[in-house]
Design an enzyme around this catalytic site. Structure first.
Site, mmCIF file in Angstrom:
data_model
loop_
_atom_site.group_PDB
_atom_site.id
_atom_site.type_symbol
_atom_site.label_atom_id
_atom_site.label_comp_id
_atom_site.label_asym_id
_atom_site.label_seq_id
_atom_site.Cartn_x
_atom_site.Cartn_y
_atom_site.Cartn_z
ATOM 1 N N HIS A 1 16.060 28.583 14.461
ATOM 2 C CA HIS A 1 15.264 28.654 15.701
ATOM 3 C C HIS A 1 13.878 29.239 15.416
ATOM 4 C CE1 HIS A 1 18.235 27.456 18.656
ATOM 5 N NE2 HIS A 1 19.106 28.380 18.299
ATOM 6 N N GLU B 1 17.908 23.568 19.297
ATOM 7 C CA GLU B 1 19.235 23.734 18.720
ATOM 8 C C GLU B 1 19.412 22.840 17.495
ATOM 9 O OE1 GLU B 1 20.904 26.168 19.929
ATOM 10 O OE2 GLU B 1 22.730 25.924 18.746
ATOM 11 N N HIS C 1 21.421 30.603 11.488
ATOM 12 C CA HIS C 1 21.242 29.897 12.758
ATOM 13 C C HIS C 1 19.959 30.363 13.468
ATOM 14 C CE1 HIS C 1 22.810 27.942 16.491
ATOM 15 N NE2 HIS C 1 22.065 28.864 17.057
ATOM 16 N N GLU C 2 19.835 31.673 13.630
ATOM 17 C CA GLU C 2 18.667 32.187 14.356
ATOM 18 C C GLU C 2 17.382 31.925 13.566
ATOM 19 O OE1 GLU C 2 19.059 32.924 17.398
ATOM 20 O OE2 GLU C 2 21.251 33.032 17.356
#
Lengths: 499, 499
Positions: A267, A293, A263-264
């Site tokens: 980003h 997001e 997830h990170e």
């Protein structure tokens, strides 16, 4: 030429303000990773002073004159003009707040954050409530000062995703909610998948090493960023050449670290791919939190929770954790990491029930800002909503309304971008697949270069001079639709749960 | 009362400037510890912008008016008056530099630092020389702008140690140099001590663990600071509640890490002991770099290189490194860590030859600032001086004039504070011993509480409202004398080398 000089003057001012804001970001990153305990109070005042300085420099009256002069000029390129326009909108909003107010807000946020930490330690919302109430009061003043249409909450929705309103978000939720509820009911009528092998003991060091290997494989440039450990994973950038992600490691749950890393990284790949020329300018910043997001969800869910991802990475995980994962097949692993189950913690929720967590926060924030509920009534509202939306009983505040850091940061209106991001991600993933028919095979073999390139060509170059809606139109040809998202979850879970 | 308001106004301005300066310090610390490679250029501009802001705020004309109003007031306490006086002197110096100059200087320093890194990598001074020449040119301009007595170099000596001049420093060196030379000659006529057991393989992780244990035992408050690894050990503070030290670890030399830890802890204990009320004010800052260095040398040499220290810590080291140190006695260990030998690297030099390294730099800096030599002649001057003072041949620039980071930071006039610090340390250690007759026994048993308390009572509370000379008078009753230092080295080395 006068207007070239003015544009350079504008750019130089913006870049110096960016320097101050990025310095603040370093201080924040440090606060969450390495700050010794007693350093917290002084760090709070250092951050307040930097925000005050950045605010003063940005809202200086000479900035307004400069922006207006530039807007009336005919000598700007299209990108330059867009930069100036976005900055003018920002100026308009921020100049309505005094430096004193900004300082007070930053200080209150700092106290709230520490009150939240203590409240979690004591597992009592009441410890957080007084500081949170002050912060909400200031945020209400902020909404009144900056102005809004129809509802004060819109002032914040618009801040994180230009053009978003209660109306646009509620309308999307109304489209997905019945379908998700119906799907959830069907899933609950079927035998549950087994994910117990993910809850064994996985030593910290080995998880950490695997996480680093994974993020590099996904394309994270470790010469332009780093990964550290923090209690709450986040991504922060000091410019596109220094993007930092954090992860957390739970020794009793492998999935926690792995999908938080992915997830990170989503980003971070976005930040590392933003246009280089735009340092300090809207064109060099992320389009919106929603698009941000969409990038994390794209990687976390569409790639990271795919069967192809498991094909590639389960063998690597088996090398790291041979005893724990010896007898696990790709199919078992794939089903386990996609287990659907109503639960208490948003960040640990599956892709389906996740959106109910967001809807609850959306309803609650709206109620706070139209004074339908008071700060001290949050736990009651929260617990009732969890029963109503997810059918779960909240046993305590830590697993309830104290679970997320956002309010302590003053970030109201932020949560909806998580669901919006998921809907965008599904639309972009569909577009990517039709451009790259071999994408799924590439994921199976652990080769993400083509996919990253596609994102770098289609999404990452569109900075904050494009709204989320404009990005969506450019990439998909349409305004945001939820059909890609619904199709994706339906197909995925019907197959997993044999519906 | 008007003057109370003005003093509060003064204090508030100073504290906001401190916030900005401490933010810069966080950015610098990060640059030396965790910054990813590609982040360097943007970090450079962020630091420049912060120095420019701090400089602008400090040299604002309204500050001058405020300081003058305060100086003419009768309502200040003695400490308040001293704070204002020191600030007025600072104002006087700094207001002679424009913000543009300060920005250019910071940017040049940043480029020099990176040129120095590259020059070391290539082992060629010529890679560093062009940037260094620009920096020296700017420092000459700075000296002219701020003014000096007799010699431009005095402008910098005074900056790091108020009242120090070429004359005062040369006079101290003239007192110690012949005695040290004579002692060195006698030592060189004796059999050398054996330190080969310190040059075995000592695994990094074990060294790191030992270092942490050691700094905590010395009194370093890990809730108000932390230790990390960097290529060049340093101490930096963001306020007394957040003091950070770094260390380096050489797996083939145990002493490197151990005494660098103790040295930096000496600096850190001083910072952690500075008066709390003085945040942002001279009273809350270190007296001078000389007094700072006296604290690191006090711990590194007088405590850390004592026989009593070895009595306590050799057994602990033997637990960590049983194979490497099995047959080593306290006496052997004590002699090994005090081996005297002319060498190339300042930071690895013994307590005696160390001062020749400083004298060489002092002579060289003086020559640079009166144009007796050019930047490109530094290696020639350096190598000749090493032959002359220490009798060693410099094989390459890395082990020669590229060894220290200071010049790349623009820190000319800094090196002499190392020797001054040693002379002060010896004087303070003698004073401490006469106050605490049991100090040596306490060191043997690893109990530093009484010694730290003595420093906390006698030295740490004296902030930058006292010069080094004033500190020395308060602690010893006299101006700085070198006799304590000479007595200490004579007794120590006569015993070790059986002279």
């Amino acid at each position: 030429m006068a207007s070239t000089t003015s544009y350079n003057d504008y750019k130089e001012r913006m870049q110096k303000i960016a320097d101050v804001n990025f310095a603040s970001a370093v201080l924040q990153w440090d606060q969450e990773t390495y700050l010794p305990e007693k350093g917290a109070a002084f760090r709070g005042r250092q951050l307040s002073t930097l925000s005050e300085i950045a605010h003063q420099q940005f809202t200086d009256p000479s900035m307004k004159a400069l922006l207006e002069q530039l807007l009336s000029s005919n000598h700007l390129s299209e990108e330059e003009r867009k930069n100036v326009l976005v900055t003018h909108t920002d100026y308009d909003r921020r100049s309505k707040l005094t430096s004193g107010f900004v300082r007070e807000l930053t200080e209150t946020i700092n106290r709230s954050f520490h009150a939240w930490i203590n409240a979690r330690r004591e597992n009592r919302f009441a410890v957080f409530a007084p500081e949170l109430a002050k912060l909400i009061e200031l945020k209400k003043q902020e909404a009144e000062a900056v102005g809004y249409q129809h509802h004060p909450y819109n002032a914040f929705l618009d801040e994180f995703d230009k053009g978003s309103t209660i109306h646009t978000i509620a309308s999307l939720f109304e489209q997905v909610s019945p379908a998700l509820k119906e799907l959830l009911t069907r899933i609950q009528s079927r035998p549950q998948v087994d994910d117990s092998f993910l809850k064994q003991h996985f030593p910290k060091d080995l998880q950490w090493k695997f996480g680093l290997q994974l993020i590099e494989a996904l394309g994270f440039d470790t010469k332009a960023g780093r990964q550290d450990v923090s209690e709450h994973p986040f991504t922060i950038n000091f410019n596109r050449n220094d993007v930092r992600v954090t992860t957390r490691i739970d020794e009793n749950d492998l999935s926690n670290m792995v999908w938080s890393c992915i997830h990170e990284t989503g980003h971070a790949l976005y930040e590392q791919g933003l246009p280089e020329t735009g340092y300090g300018l809207p064109a060099g910043e992320a389009s919106s939190l929603t698009i941000h997001e969409s990038q994390s969800r794209f990687w976390e869910n569409h790639i990271g929770r795919s069967r192809e991802f498991c094909t590639k990475w389960l063998p690597v995980l088996k090398d790291c954790f041979p005893e724990q994962l010896r007898d696990v097949s790709v199919g078992q692993f794939y089903r386990a990491i996609n287990k659907v189950e109503p639960s208490l913690i948003r960040t640990e929720a599956d892709e389906l029930t996740y959106h109910f967590h967001v809807m609850i926060r959306f309803e609650l924030e709206k109620a706070l800002f139209d004074n339908a509920i008071l700060t001290e009534e949050i736990p009651e509202f929260w617990n009732a909503a969890y029963r109503n939306y997810l059918g779960v009983d909240v046993p305590d505040d830590k697993r309830g309304c104290l679970q997320d850091v956002h309010w302590s940061h003053g970030s109201f209106g932020y949560f909806p971008t998580y669901s919006l991001g998921s809907f965008h991600a599904a639309a972009y993933f569909a577009a990517m697949k039709s451009d790259l028919p071999d994408a799924e095979a590439a994921v199976s073999s652990g080769n993400y270069q083509g996919i990253l390139e596609w994102l770098r060509n289609h999404i990452h170059p569109l900075g904050r001079i494009y709204t989320s809606t404009e990005v969506c139109r450019k990439v998909t040809g349409n305004d945001l639709q939820v059909n890609s998202f619904l199709k994706y979850v339906m197909e995925k879970y019907e197959e997993i749960y044999n519906l």
